[in-house]
Enzyme design. Structure first.
Site, PDB file in Angstrom:
ATOM      1  N   GLU A 122     -79.973 -13.020 -66.822  1.00 51.57           N
ATOM      2  CA  GLU A 122     -79.619 -12.301 -68.274  1.00 51.57           C
ATOM      3  C   GLU A 122     -80.361 -10.920 -68.405  1.00 51.57           C
ATOM      4  O   GLU A 122     -79.584 -10.101 -69.033  1.00 51.57           O
ATOM      5  CB  GLU A 122     -80.162 -13.229 -69.103  1.00 51.57           C
ATOM      6  CG  GLU A 122     -80.239 -12.847 -70.560  1.00 51.57           C
ATOM      7  CD  GLU A 122     -81.104 -13.634 -71.594  1.00 51.57           C
ATOM      8  OE1 GLU A 122     -81.630 -14.591 -71.148  1.00 51.57           O
ATOM      9  OE2 GLU A 122     -81.234 -12.972 -72.425  1.00 51.57           O
ATOM     10  N   CYS A 127     -83.986 -17.253 -78.655  1.00 51.10           N
ATOM     11  CA  CYS A 127     -83.086 -17.976 -79.568  1.00 51.10           C
ATOM     12  C   CYS A 127     -83.798 -19.233 -79.992  1.00 51.10           C
ATOM     13  O   CYS A 127     -84.826 -19.565 -79.513  1.00 51.10           O
ATOM     14  CB  CYS A 127     -81.692 -18.480 -78.532  1.00 51.10           C
ATOM     15  SG  CYS A 127     -82.380 -19.553 -77.329  1.00 51.10           S
ATOM     16  N   SER A 135     -80.522 -26.361 -69.817  1.00 50.85           N
ATOM     17  CA  SER A 135     -79.180 -26.520 -68.864  1.00 50.85           C
ATOM     18  C   SER A 135     -79.240 -27.877 -68.387  1.00 50.85           C
ATOM     19  O   SER A 135     -78.631 -28.091 -67.465  1.00 50.85           O
ATOM     20  CB  SER A 135     -79.430 -25.465 -67.836  1.00 50.85           C
ATOM     21  OG  SER A 135     -79.699 -24.277 -68.139  1.00 50.85           O
ATOM     22  N   HIS A 166     -75.344 -16.650 -69.131  1.00 53.08           N
ATOM     23  CA  HIS A 166     -76.426 -15.722 -69.114  1.00 53.08           C
ATOM     24  C   HIS A 166     -75.955 -14.406 -69.392  1.00 53.08           C
ATOM     25  O   HIS A 166     -76.527 -13.367 -69.325  1.00 53.08           O
ATOM     26  CB  HIS A 166     -77.435 -15.677 -67.962  1.00 53.08           C
ATOM     27  CG  HIS A 166     -77.840 -16.989 -67.645  1.00 53.08           C
ATOM     28  ND1 HIS A 166     -77.471 -17.896 -66.604  1.00 53.08           N
ATOM     29  CD2 HIS A 166     -79.017 -17.710 -68.021  1.00 53.08           C
ATOM     30  CE1 HIS A 166     -78.015 -19.068 -66.541  1.00 53.08           C
ATOM     31  NE2 HIS A 166     -79.005 -18.824 -67.526  1.00 53.08           N
ATOM     32  N   CYS A 208     -73.492 -16.926 -73.728  1.00 49.79           N
ATOM     33  CA  CYS A 208     -73.952 -17.436 -75.084  1.00 49.79           C
ATOM     34  C   CYS A 208     -73.885 -16.333 -76.066  1.00 49.79           C
ATOM     35  O   CYS A 208     -74.273 -15.288 -75.795  1.00 49.79           O
ATOM     36  CB  CYS A 208     -75.198 -17.866 -74.876  1.00 49.79           C
ATOM     37  SG  CYS A 208     -76.008 -18.424 -76.247  1.00 49.79           S
ATOM     38  N   CYS A 214     -78.483 -26.997 -74.812  1.00 52.66           N
ATOM     39  CA  CYS A 214     -78.626 -26.030 -75.919  1.00 52.66           C
ATOM     40  C   CYS A 214     -77.077 -26.036 -76.384  1.00 52.66           C
ATOM     41  O   CYS A 214     -76.429 -26.210 -75.464  1.00 52.66           O
ATOM     42  CB  CYS A 214     -79.430 -24.888 -75.670  1.00 52.66           C
ATOM     43  SG  CYS A 214     -78.544 -24.002 -74.458  1.00 52.66           S
TER      44      CYS A 214
HETATM   45 FE1  F3S Z   1     -79.107 -21.799 -74.724  1.00 52.62          FE
HETATM   46 FE2  F3S Z   1     -77.987 -19.478 -75.504  1.00 52.62          FE
HETATM   47 FE3  F3S Z   1     -80.513 -20.140 -76.133  1.00 52.62          FE
HETATM   48  S1  F3S Z   1     -77.743 -20.611 -73.523  1.00 52.62           S
HETATM   49  S2  F3S Z   1     -81.232 -21.301 -74.339  1.00 52.62           S
HETATM   50  S3  F3S Z   1     -78.757 -21.301 -76.916  1.00 52.62           S
HETATM   51  S4  F3S Z   1     -79.493 -18.028 -75.527  1.00 52.62           S
END
Ligand code: F3S
Length: 295
Positions: free
Chosen positions: A127, A190, A261, A74, A97, A14
């Site tokens: 997180e 997200c 990931s 996280h 992120c 992501c």
């Molecule tokens: Fe990736 Fe950020 Fe969502 S790390 S899974 S875009 S919260």
């Protein structure tokens, strides 16, 4: 029938994970070595690859006297972040992120106006542990419906989500909480999570078997596994060695998805291996038919 292998439209790295890796790689390239407090992302194979580039995981930051520490996607607890920032010979580079950061900001703001902040997420996930730290003792973590009974009745209940929660699970827990009091919802799931879960579910309905690729420690990958398992036989694997030929014996259509990931090189390795198994299965079938015809 020819086996068909299809990768979910939205799967793998992501935005937040790509950004964190690029940041850490840039710093490591310039300085030769960089530390991450806990794994930068939840994928052991990619973390190992990064280690070879000089990106080293540390679990005890107090042992590092000097150097650069990159904060994981996280996020980390507020107190630790503050302590690290005050250390003289340590430079902190924040790779949290931005979507996780947004959730942290919301919890921090709510801690000033609310007695109770409900976080829907996994209690032991880094997180969520970090989010709780921003709530100054006012957070209640709700992992499943059973936990709802821990919530006190207050005039308004503020609800925040772990960024990688399943939207369905979040909605069903919100519905239960709404029976206790008035709720104010902060949906911090997200887009990447939303898209990956949606396309995994869609693909799982069309295939005979799903293979979900990603770290066993990755919450969003585990959720993809749960979603797909409800539709079709599903296997969660981290690497190519875990694949078993027998899984594909009666499977003409194979679906693949991967957590946020999971790097592309792992997805490609696994896809190639499955293609090889299916190809050799087809050859065996042809040979079997020929020898039956000869009989
Ligand atoms: Fe990736 Fe950020 Fe969502 S790390 S899974 S875009 S919260």
């Amino acid at each position: 029938m020819k086996n068909k292998i299809k990768i979910a439209k939205s799967s793998g790295f992501c935005f937040g994970v790509k950004r964190a890796i690029e940041l850490a790689e840039k710093v490591a390239e310039k300085n030769g070595k960089v530390y991450t407090f806990g794994p930068l992302i939840h994928n052991p194979q990619e973390v190992k690859r990064l280690d070879a580039e000089g990106i080293k995981v540390i679990e005890d930051y107090s042992k590092i006297k000097t150097g650069i520490i990159v904060l994981r996607t996280h996020g980390i607890e507020q107190e630790i972040h503050e302590k690290l920032s005050k250390r003289k010979n340590i430079k902190v580079i924040d790779a949290t992120c931005p979507f996780v950061k947004r959730a942290q900001e919301i919890v921090k703001k709510l801690s000033g106006i609310s007695d109770q902040i409900v976080i829907v997420g996994e209690k032991t996930h880094p997180e969520v542990i970090a989010l709780v730290s921003y709530g100054k003792g006012r957070c209640v973590v709700v992992e499943d419906k059973k936990d709802v009974k821990k919530i006190k009745k207050t005039p308004v209940i503020h609800i925040v989500s772990q960024t990688t929660q399943s939207p369905k699970q979040f909605a069903s827990i919100v519905e239960l909480i709404a029976k206790i009091s008035k709720v104010k919802i902060y949906n911090t799931i997200c887009r990447a999570t939303f898209d990956r879960q949606g396309s995994a579910e869609k693909l799982a309905k069309l295939v005979d078997i799903m293979v979900v690729i990603g770290g066993k420690n990755s919450g969003n990958t585990r959720r993809l596994y749960q979603i797909c398992s409800q539709k079709v036989k599903t296997y969660h694997i981290e690497n190519v060695e875990e694949i078993k030929k027998s899984w594909f014996n009666n499977s003409n259509k194979v679906g693949i998805t991967a957590g946020a990931s999971t790097p592309n090189w792992i997805i490609e390795n696994i896809k190639r291996r499955i293609e090889g198994i299916c190809e050799s299965g087809r050859k065996d079938n042809k040979q079997e038919k020929r020898s039956e015809q000869r009989k």
